[in-house]
Enzyme design. Structure first.
Site, short mmCIF file in Angstrom:
data_model
loop_
_atom_site.label_atom_id
_atom_site.label_comp_id
_atom_site.label_asym_id
_atom_site.label_seq_id
_atom_site.Cartn_x
_atom_site.Cartn_y
_atom_site.Cartn_z
N HIS A 291 64.45 46.81 29.33
CA HIS A 291 63.29 46.93 28.43
C HIS A 291 63.37 48.30 27.77
O HIS A 291 63.54 49.32 28.43
CB HIS A 291 62.01 46.78 29.25
N ASN B 132 59.24 51.02 21.37
CA ASN B 132 58.93 50.10 22.47
C ASN B 132 58.13 48.94 21.88
O ASN B 132 57.00 49.13 21.43
CB ASN B 132 58.12 50.86 23.53
N CYS C 154 55.04 44.40 29.44
CA CYS C 154 56.42 44.64 28.96
C CYS C 154 57.48 43.90 29.79
O CYS C 154 58.65 43.86 29.41
CB CYS C 154 56.72 46.13 28.93
#
Ligand code: UT7
Length: 340
Positions: free
Chosen positions: A249, A279, A107
């Site tokens: 993020h 996400n 990520c």
């Protein structure tokens, strides 16, 4: 410096209500614990490169160019273990001949990708480059794993970068990047690589799917993003007060709030689209940037702070002067693009 931006999510939307019908979960639990209401997932037969091509095409259009010297695809979910996804993406975008490779920092990948491409440009390897963050977590998360299936979604976001002065609109950096491999077991797909393939026996169902120790990752995400973001601010010579927009993020709405609070950046300056996309791994920051560019709610040269955390463990942050951009398509708009 960034001179083009684009995002794309596949048309199929999975709402919390749909998940309620097939998992032991509730809309209330998902919204309270994560801030997510819906996410987008690919259809059977589609792959990460399909989303990457769509986002990449939009970024090239936004930059007003159809030619770059390098294409970097940041992903944890490549189309295949071999070869890399980037050359195929480059080929489908009419960029055959450009350098093309994949990068994986889970990520945190997009921030690592920005630093890598900035290096390619600084060393003269490329005058212009296309960086795409694209992931299809729906292909690695066990659909029956209620904790992870509610969190992750599929998508892609892309930027075009070119050389420029550090104070120009679109300028990226300085960067802060780091890792701690002693925490590799916290986020993992155990099977599918050389370690499992060289071992006897068939992998278990859980080893074939994504696993995450959520609570520990949550704690690490807040601490690592805050420390890293502060390091990037310090290297740039900005204070928290100078930050016009924080783009973390999009891991979990509670993590975003905690990072903003720890940094001392007012919550309303935190850019978030997690409610409608979940996400999306390496796509999460560029998708949030693309949505902001669509709404034109960041002023040219605005001071933006990016920060990310992910498997590895990895983390990274950088500052950005918001580029001069024309209005772009919303990542949710299909606009004639076929995702395969
Ligand atoms: O992108 C890379 C970085 N990723 C992150 O930073 C993610 C960080 N972690 C998280 O966002 C959160 O840990 C999750 C959203 C993944 C999980 O939330 P949590 O608040 O940490 O839940 P938990 O795993 O500690 O589970 C709490 C309870 C458990 O029940 P008991 O043992 O208290 O009875 C779970 O079984 O919630 C239960 N639970 C659920 N209940 C309803 C777990 N998932 C669900 C669900 N629906 N989907």
């Amino acid at each position: 410096m960034i001179c083009g931006l684009g995002g794309f999510v596949p048309p199929r939307t999975v709402t919390n209500e749909e998940l309620e019908t097939r998992l032991h979960t509730s809309d209330d639990w998902i919204r309270t614990r994560t801030g997510i209401r819906s996410r987008h997932v690919i259809e059977a037969g589609q792959a990460t490169s399909d989303l990457a091509v769509a986002a990449g095409r939009r970024a090239l259009d936004s930059a007003g160019t159809q030619s770059v010297d390098a294409v970097v695809v940041v992903t944890t979910t490549p189309d295949r273990p071999c070869p890399a996804t980037a050359p195929a993406v480059a080929g489908r975008l009419g960029l055959t001949g450009a350098a093309a490779f994949d990068l994986n920092a889970v990520c945190t990948g997009f921030v690592y990708g920005l630093a890598t491409v900035a290096g390619l440009i600084a060393t003269g390897v490329a005058d212009r480059a296309l960086l795409i963050g694209a992931d299809t977590y729906s292909t690695i998360v066990d659909p029956e794993d209620r904790t992870n299936a509610v969190v992750f979604g599929d998508g892609a976001g892309a930027v075009v970068l070119r050389a420029g002065a550090p104070t120009e609109p679109g300028a990226v950096g300085p960067f802060d990047l780091g890792s701690d491999g002693t925490g590799e077991e916290l986020i993992m797909v155990a099977a599918g690589g050389s370690r499992q393939r060289s071992s006897p026996g068939e992998p278990s169902r859980s080893d074939r799917h994504f696993s995450m120790r959520g609570q520990e990752v949550f704690r690490q995400a807040v601490t690592r993003m805050t420390t890293s973001a502060n390091a990037a601010l310090h290297a740039t010579g900005w204070k928290a007060d100078d930050v016009d927009h924080l783009v973390p993020h999009q891991a979990n709405a509670r993590i975003l709030r905690a990072v903003a609070a720890e940094l001392g950046v007012p919550g309303e300056r935190c850019v978030s689209n997690i409610e409608s996309v979940g996400n999306t791994g390496a796509a999460s920051i560029p998708l949030a940037l693309a949505e902001a560019a669509h709404h034109q709610n960041i002023q040219t040269s605005g001071r933006v702070l990016l920060t990310a955390f992910g498997g590895g463990l990895t983390w990274g942050s950088c500052t950005l002067r918001w580029p001069t951009l024309s209005k772009i398509e919303h990542p949710h708009d299909i606009g004639g693009i076929q995702a395969s």
